[in-house]
Every structure is written in structure tokens, then in C-alpha cells.
Design an enzyme around this catalytic site. Structure first.
Site, short mmCIF file in Angstrom:
data_model
loop_
_atom_site.label_atom_id
_atom_site.label_comp_id
_atom_site.label_asym_id
_atom_site.label_seq_id
_atom_site.Cartn_x
_atom_site.Cartn_y
_atom_site.Cartn_z
N HIS A 1 -28.80 37.19 37.42
CA HIS A 1 -28.54 36.15 36.30
C HIS A 1 -29.34 36.65 35.03
CE1 HIS A 1 -27.88 32.86 33.52
NE2 HIS A 1 -29.25 32.79 33.43
N ASP B 1 -19.08 56.64 9.30
CA ASP B 1 -19.30 56.24 10.87
C ASP B 1 -20.56 56.16 11.47
OD1 ASP B 1 -18.75 56.20 13.83
OD2 ASP B 1 -16.87 56.90 13.41
N TRP C 1 -36.10 38.77 37.77
CA TRP C 1 -35.70 39.86 36.82
C TRP C 1 -36.98 40.71 36.45
CZ3 TRP C 1 -36.64 41.44 31.57
CH2 TRP C 1 -37.46 40.67 30.92
N SER D 1 -28.90 54.32 28.23
CA SER D 1 -27.75 53.64 27.27
C SER D 1 -28.25 53.04 26.06
CB SER D 1 -26.71 52.73 28.05
OG SER D 1 -26.19 51.86 27.00
N SER D 2 -29.48 52.31 26.27
CA SER D 2 -30.09 51.70 25.13
C SER D 2 -30.91 52.89 24.17
CB SER D 2 -31.26 50.74 25.77
OG SER D 2 -30.60 49.62 26.36
N HIS E 1 -42.73 42.59 26.61
CA HIS E 1 -43.05 41.87 25.37
C HIS E 1 -42.44 42.43 24.18
CE1 HIS E 1 -43.88 38.10 23.71
NE2 HIS E 1 -44.21 38.67 22.44
N GLU F 1 -39.73 43.97 24.28
CA GLU F 1 -38.00 43.60 24.72
C GLU F 1 -37.68 42.47 24.41
OE1 GLU F 1 -35.96 45.14 26.08
OE2 GLU F 1 -34.72 43.39 26.61
N TYR G 1 -38.87 40.94 21.57
CA TYR G 1 -38.57 41.03 20.23
C TYR G 1 -37.16 41.94 19.95
CZ TYR G 1 -42.38 38.36 19.69
OH TYR G 1 -43.56 37.49 19.56
N SER H 1 -30.00 36.03 8.59
CA SER H 1 -30.53 36.20 7.11
C SER H 1 -28.99 36.66 6.29
CB SER H 1 -31.26 37.50 7.11
OG SER H 1 -32.46 36.88 7.76
N HIS I 1 -50.37 38.09 27.47
CA HIS I 1 -50.25 36.43 27.67
C HIS I 1 -49.22 36.07 28.59
CE1 HIS I 1 -46.96 36.91 24.16
NE2 HIS I 1 -46.52 37.02 25.28
N HIS I 2 -48.41 37.02 29.16
CA HIS I 2 -47.65 36.52 30.40
C HIS I 2 -48.48 36.74 31.51
CE1 HIS I 2 -43.73 37.48 28.24
NE2 HIS I 2 -44.61 38.12 27.38
N THR J 1 -43.29 34.73 11.89
CA THR J 1 -42.19 34.16 12.23
C THR J 1 -41.79 32.89 11.25
OG1 THR J 1 -42.72 34.95 14.42
CG2 THR J 1 -41.04 33.16 14.19
N LYS K 1 -40.51 33.82 8.04
CA LYS K 1 -38.88 34.00 8.08
C LYS K 1 -38.35 32.48 7.97
CE LYS K 1 -37.36 37.54 10.26
NZ LYS K 1 -37.44 38.65 9.30
N ARG L 1 -40.62 27.15 38.71
CA ARG L 1 -39.41 28.16 38.54
C ARG L 1 -39.11 28.84 39.96
NH1 ARG L 1 -41.07 32.98 34.54
NH2 ARG L 1 -38.62 33.58 34.88
#
Lengths: 539, 188
Positions: free
Chosen positions: A85, A114, A150, A178-179, A262, A264, A266, A277, A311-312, A337, A340, A459
Site C-alpha cells: 500500500h 512539447d 515501505w 522512470s522518475s 526525506h 522524497e 518534499y 499556488s 529526525h526519522h 512553509t 507559503k 503502527r
């Protein structure tokens, strides 16, 4: 629409007929296409199919957690569901959806005919279904799908793997390639194909956020490829990167993974900033407040994302100075942030607001994403993180930023540009149903998770202590309702493609941007000749 | 030059620009892939200097303490754990001991091979809190060598250590954890 644009469109169509690169028919059109609009469409549909796939897994997870005890699935299968998931929603739904937006909108927004590298564009989409076919095929194998979360922490994914590691690693490799190809394409397009007169600081903020996101992807996806490669050799070729027996260190896995992980997160939120925006000024009938501060805020979030990864890992036994460093750096991200969020609110301030569905999703984004941001700040505080770590509080936090953040922005963007994509207005009543059902159910789904986490529910467990039963029941009901509500969106989109009120070139009177200077639906080829300078000055 | 040719020229220069940009970006991709792997030795060096990951010295050191700090008592705890698939009984003979910094101590660990075949084991130590690792010195340790045990054989293995006089004042308890791995295949 200006007469210029009409003239240009008819020129395009004429060009089309006489040119060998015209539309092919049937499946070949989609397989061989190098057209940014076709590829954007493919990405968006693929993302939506993956979203429903990952969502179906979430439904099973919530059904199992509806009441304490084991009812429906085995714990091992439960772990496979949570793992896949997560992987599908991150790499299969949110990221491809944003790439779809980038493909569709960036060339039109910067006045380019294009994407810069159309053939690579075709490749970067068409390898994606194979990646997910590999990942999902492991469900039908004896060993089962990946069950290590994950985040695939070693040694869960090496020594204790159920045998799915190789499939997982190759799937991630393909997604990564791909990315990276998609990101390179975005950067090259933005750097080289901007219409004459469109300077960097004149680009729509949407384009800016994708530009910065693409750089993040180019910087960290290779690190992900590296870490999964180490995992592969550790599991099958006897290396010991993460195996203490051979001199490695499992905690190092977490460092390398979160060095990717991390930025990722963002990658999954900066494009969302770009979308709202765009929509908020359109429905406030004002220009975006503080455009350049938005650009700088986005860049500083991107830069800061490289120095906050640990921080993880507060509970891995870091020394005090490490914990303080990562805590303060993380809290620092709240500043750009906050800029924004302030700018979005200031854009709405004294604007003549109207509440079309894209605006509803955008406002919900601002409020609910901010809630997710606040719980992120709570998690950033080292001392309290020891209590919140690996609880449902974390689950609540990242679902607030990813579902009511990224996903809601995707819906805002989809409703905003659907008239441009399909040439029809969407069914307004149904879309409002979609919004209100989603809004109510998503909060019922994720808000009580905060309380569950604070009360100590861990979790990634298929069963839980009795005192968590009531909240979990409500969460599951919210989950089912949210799942069903998303099918309304499918209906809206299909109805919109097949017919509906004819959309004018610019259906939103407050909308800015070059994409509204071409007809609706957007012609197959746009901006074969660059847009007029006055159109660029207008945005 | 008519308009068509101008457009063509524009396309050619932008194609050249594109491939230049692509090359630069690919360079970044390759560099970052390398950086991912470079993190491995970097992490080791960083941990070596700071003792961050709790790794202790992996070869014996001589006892060089300049004295014993009788004013201070540090608790040293011992825990053991078996990695996946090694059927040994493995445990400390005493679970914890109090030592003065600078004082040399000898403790032992018990191991028995409960399998029906010979196994070579290797214990890997780790100290928590990680920063204390550089202040925990092993003069002699069974973890420096491999431990071959025949089926049903048992052994008492020794560890001789001292805690550095310089141990930061805020650390009062050290936990030494041994994880035992089956390395029969790797060492043959």
C-alpha cells in the site's frame, strides 16, 4: 480567446494533417506516442489506477482493524498489504500523478511545443507499468509480497526477508529510472524551451515547484537506487553493508534510506504547493501574493530537506548533539512553509472569492496540510518523539500531508484543468459531492489516529489492545466512506470526457497563464510558434 | 532565410542545448549514485571518530590506564542475543557489574552448541550509549576470534576490559550487547 490564438490553432491543425507525426489510431497511438499531452494523460490514468489498487489494500487493512483480534487476514499478509500500500501510493499514485501534471501543463505554461525529450518521455512512462507488474506479481508467489514496510529497513528486508527482496529491488530500480528520466526531461524543458521573453522569475509558480522537485529527484533517486542495490547484494551475494556479522551496520541503512527518504517527502509535496499556488489566485481573482518569496521558500525547503533526515531516527540512540541538530534543522523548515501558508491566505485576503470545486479542494488543502505540518512539528521535537515514534500519531501525520495535502492538491488541479484537457465542464453537483464526502470522511479517517497514537497504539499491527477499539471502528468507517467517495471522482472524470457543457478556452475568469490562451480541449499540438509577448506579460 | 528555416535553425540549436543539459544532469545522477556508496566508508570514518554507532575496538588493546578513579562507579550491563538461525545457548555468567573507571575486570560468557552439527560462531559487540564506545577498552575478548563449537560442546569465554578514566561524567551505565552470528558458511 484572442484572434491570434485562433489563427495559431487552425495553423496547428493544418500542420497536423500534413505531418507524419500526426495521431496514430488505437493502442499504437498510446504505445508510440511522444506527445506530451498523451503522455500526461497516460501518467494520470496510471496514477489513478494505482491509487485505486493501493486504496483497495487500505480497505482490507481497515477492515481487519475494524475490531480487535484477527478476523480477515493473516498477520504476514497484513504486513504485505501495509508495505505494498505504501509503495504503491508513494511511487505509483502520487509521484506519477504529479509527473502527469508536469507533462500536460509545463509545455503549455512556458509556451513550448512539447517536452524537450519526447522519446525519453515515452520510455519513462512505459517502463512504469512493468515496475508495478513486478511488484504486484509477488503477491501471487509462494513467498508473498514484500512484508518489511515501505521503508524496507535492514535486516527485515535482508536476513528476515520472505524471498521477495529481489522483486522489490528490481521494481524500485525501474521506478527510479522512470522518475529520473521524467525529472531530466522536466529540467531540460524548463531550462531550454521557455518561450522567448519568459524569464525564470516570470514562470508560473507551478513550473517553479516542478523545476525544484525535478532537481530533488535527480539528486536523491540515485541514492535510493544505491541503497536497494546494497540490499540486493547483502541478501543474495554475501556482502555485509548492513550485516553486523560482516562488519556492517544496520543503522547505516536507515541513514542512507532517509537521506533519500526525506527529500522524497518534499518531492511529493512541492508540486502540490505549485498547484494550489495556481488555483487559489484564480478563484480569489488576485495575483499570487509574494511570488518571489514563494520561489525562495520552495528552494529553501528543498535545500533544508537534505540535512534533516535523521529526525526519522531519533530513537536509534543518537548522541545529544545529533538529536539537537536534526531537531532544530527540522523546525527551521516550518519557516519557509509558514511563508507559503501565509502567502496563500494573503492571496485570499480581500479577494473576490468563489467556491468552485478546485477552490474547495485548495482551501481544504491549506487548512488540512497545515494540521499535518503541525503534527510534523510535534514529531520534530526529540523528547516527545520518543513517545510518538512508530505509533499511529505518525500514521496520522503523514496521511494528513499526503492525502489531504498532495492528493487534495491533485484533485484541485484535476478539476481546475479538466475543462482544458477534455473540452467539457465537469458535472458540478457530483464534484461537490466528491469534495464534501471526501472532506468529512478523510477527517473521520485520519483525525482519531492522532489520539490512537498518543494513547500508544503502534503502527503496522494487525491486532490491538481493547482500549483502542472504539477509535479504530470510527477510523475504519471513515476509511470505507473515503474509499467509496473516490469512485465519485472516477464517475465525474468519465462523464467529463464523454460529454457535458462545452468548455470555453478560459472557463475560470480569474485564471492566469498561457494554457488558457489555447482552445479547450487543448489542440494536439500547441505553441508550435511561441506565444505573443503580451500573453507572457499577462501571467 | 524564410520562417521555416529559421524555425529549423532554432530547433537545431535547442537540440544541442538539450543534449548538453542532459549530459550535465546525467553526470549528477551518476555522482549521486556514487555518493550513496561513498556514504558507507564515510559513515565508518565518522563513527570511528565519534564512536557514534557503538562499535568498540575490534583488536585487543594493552592496559594503559594511569590510575583508578575510586570516586566513581560505573555500571556495566551485559546482554546477549542470537542472530537468525544459530541454535546456541549464549548468555553472560553475570548480568551486570560495577567498576571504577580505570579498573580492569574479567567477566565470562557461557556458550553451548545445541545443534547436532559443528558450528562456527562469531559474536559482534556493540556499546550503548554509542558515544561511550570509545571509552570502553577490551584487553581480551572472545569476540576478537571465531568460536568453533562441536555439536553439544560448551565453553566459557572471557572478556577482560576497563572503562576509560575520561568517560564523560553524564554516562553512568554502559550496556554491552553481543549478537552471535553463525558464520560456518562464510568462514569455510
Amino acid at each position: 480567446m484572442t484572434t491570434d490564438a485562433i489563427a495559431q490553432d487552425s495553423h496547428d491543425e493544418h500542420h497536423d494533417d500534413s505531418h507524419e507525426h500526426g495521431k496514430m489510431t488505437g493502442i499504437k497511438r498510446w504505445l508510440y506516442t511522444t506527445n506530451h499531452k498523451d503522455i500526461g494523460t497516460l501518467y494520470l490514468w496510471f496514477a489513478f489506477i494505482m491509487f485505486l489498487t493501493g486504496g483497495a489494500m487500505a480497505m482490507v487493512i481497515r477492515a481487519e482493524l475494524f475490531q480487535p483480534g484477527l478476523q480477515l487476514v493473516e498477520p504476514d499478509f497484513f504486513n504485505q498489504l501495509t508495505t505494498v500500500h505504501g509503495l504503491i501510493m508513494v511511487f505509483g499514485a502520487i509521484m506519477p500523478a504529479f509527473t502527469g501534471f508536469a507533462n500536460w501543463m509545463i509545455p503549455m505554461m512556458i509556451g513550448a511545443p512539447d517536452m524537450a525529450l519526447p522519446r525519453m518521455n515515452n520510455w519513462s512512462f512505459w517502463i512504469l507499468p512493468f515496475a508495478f507488474a513486478i511488484l504486484l506479481s509477488s503477491f501471487f508467489m509462494e513467498s508473498g509480497a514484500p512484508n518489511f514496510g515501505w521503508t524496507f529497513y535492514a535486516p527485515l528486508s535482508t536476513t528476515y526477508s520472505n524471498g521477495s527482496t529481489a522483486f522489490f529491488v528490481f521494481a524500485v530500480h525501474i521506478m527510479g529510472i522512470s522518475s529520473i528520466m521524467g525529472a531530466i526531461n522536466i529540467v531540460v524543458t524548463i531550462m531550454n524551451l521557455r518561450a522567448p521573453g519568459m524569464t525564470y522569475m516570470k514562470m508560473p509558480l507551478f513550473v517553479w515547484t516542478f523545476f525544484i522537485t525535478a532537481y530533488l529527484l535527480i539528486a536523491v533517486m540515485p541514492v535510493l537506487a544505491g541503497v536497494v542495490t546494497m540490499l540486493l547484494t547483502d541478501t543474495y551475494f554475501g556482502t555485509s553493508f548492513f550485516d553486523a556479522a560482516g562488519g556492517g551496520d544496520p543503522v547505516m541503512f536507515q541513514h542512507i534510506f532517509w537521506f533519500f527518504g526525506h527529500p522524497e517527502v518534499y518531492i511529493m509535496i512541492l508540486p502540490a504547493f505549485g498547484i494550489v499556488s495556481t488555483t487559489i489566485p484564480a478563484f480569489s481573482r488576485k495575483r499570487l501574493f509574494g511570488y518571489s518569496s514563494m520561489v525562495y521558500a520552495t528552494s529553501s525547503i528543498a535545500l533544508l530537506s537534505f540535512i534533516v533526515w535523521a529526525h526519522h531516527m531519533f530513537t536509534t540512540g543518537m548522541p545529544l548533539f545529533g538529536e539537537l541538530f536534526f531537531m532544530y534543522c527540522t523546525m527551521l523548515i516550518a519557516v519557509p512553509t509558514g511563508v507559503k501558508v501565509f502567502n496563500w491566505v494573503a492571496t485570499m485576503w480581500r479577494g473576490s472569492l468563489s467556491f468552485e470545486t478546485p477552490m474547495l479542494f485548495s482551501i481544504a488543502f491549506v487548512i488540512l496540510f497545515t494540521i499535518g505540518g503541525f503534527s510534523g512539528l510535534m514529531l520534530a521535537m526529540t523528547p516527545v518523539d520518543f513517545q510518538y515514534h512508530d505509533t499511529y500519531f505518525v500514521v496520522a501525520h503523514f496521511h494528513y500531508v499526503l492525502v489531504t495535502g498532495s492528493l487534495f492538491s491533485i484533485y484541485a488541479g484535476a478539476y481546475y484543468w479538466l475543462p482544458k484537457w477534455t473540452g467539457h465542464m465537469y458535472n458540478d453537483t457530483l464534484s461537490k459531492w466528491h469534495f464534501w464526502c471526501s472532506l468529512i470522511s478523510v477527517n473521520l479517517l485520519f483525525f482519531p489516529m492522532h489520539f490512537l497514537g498518543l494513547a500508544g497504539m503502534p503502527r503496522r499491527i494487525p491486532d490491538y489492545a481493547l482500549q483502542f477499539a472504539d477509535f479504530n471502528k470510527w477510523v475504519s468507517i471513515g476509511g470505507f466512506a473515503f474509499g467509496i467517495s473516490q469512485l465519485i471522482f472516477l464517475v465525474v472524470v468519465i462523464k467529463c470526457i464523454r460529454g457535458g457543457e462545452k468548455a470555453p478556452a478560459k472557463p475560470w475568469d480569474g485564471a492566469l497563464g498561457l494554457e488558457w490562451t489555447v482552445a479547450s480541449p487543448a489542440p494536439y499540438h500547441t505553441f508550435s510558434t511561441p506565444p505573443a509577448q503580451k500573453d507572457i506579460d499577462n501571467i | 532565410m524564410n520562417k521555416e528555416e529559421q524555425n529549423q535553425a532554432g530547433i537545431n540549436t535547442s537540440a544541442k542545448n538539450n543534449s548538453k543539459t542532459v549530459k550535465k544532469l546525467l553526470l549528477v545522477v551518476v555522482a549521486m549514485f556514487g555518493f550513496g556508496f561513498a556514504l558507507v566508508p564515510l559513515y565508518d570514518v565518522f563513527c570511528d571518530i565519534t564512536g557514534l554507532n557503538g562499535k568498540t575496538n575490534d583488536t585487543a588493546v594493552a592496559y594503559t590506564s594511569t590510575g583508578i578513579d575510586k570516586s566513581r562507579l560505573v555500571k556495566v550491563q551485559f546482554i546477549t542475543r542470537n542472530a537468525k538461525g544459530i541454535p546456541w545457548k549464549f548468555e553472560p555468567v553475570i548480568n551486570e557489574i560495577e567498576v571504577h573507571p580505570g579498573e580492569m575486570k574479567l567477566v565470562s560468557f557461557y556458550a553451548k552448541n545445541n545443534a547436532a552439527h559443528d558450528i562456527i560462531g562469531q559474536a559482534v559487540p556493540s556499546v550503548s550509549p554509542g558515544l561511550a564506545a570509545n571509552y570502553f577498552h577490551k584487553i581480551e575478548c572472545f569476540c576478537f576470534t571465531q568460536q568453533p563449537l562441536k555439536a553439544a560442546e560448551e565453553v566459557e569465554m572471557t572478556l577482560q576490559f576497563y572503562v576509560d578514566l575520561e568517560l564523560p561524567a553524564d554516562i553512568n551505565t554502559l550496556t554491552l550487547s553481543y549478537t552471535l552470528y553463525d558464520i560456518t558458511e562464510k568462514s569455510s
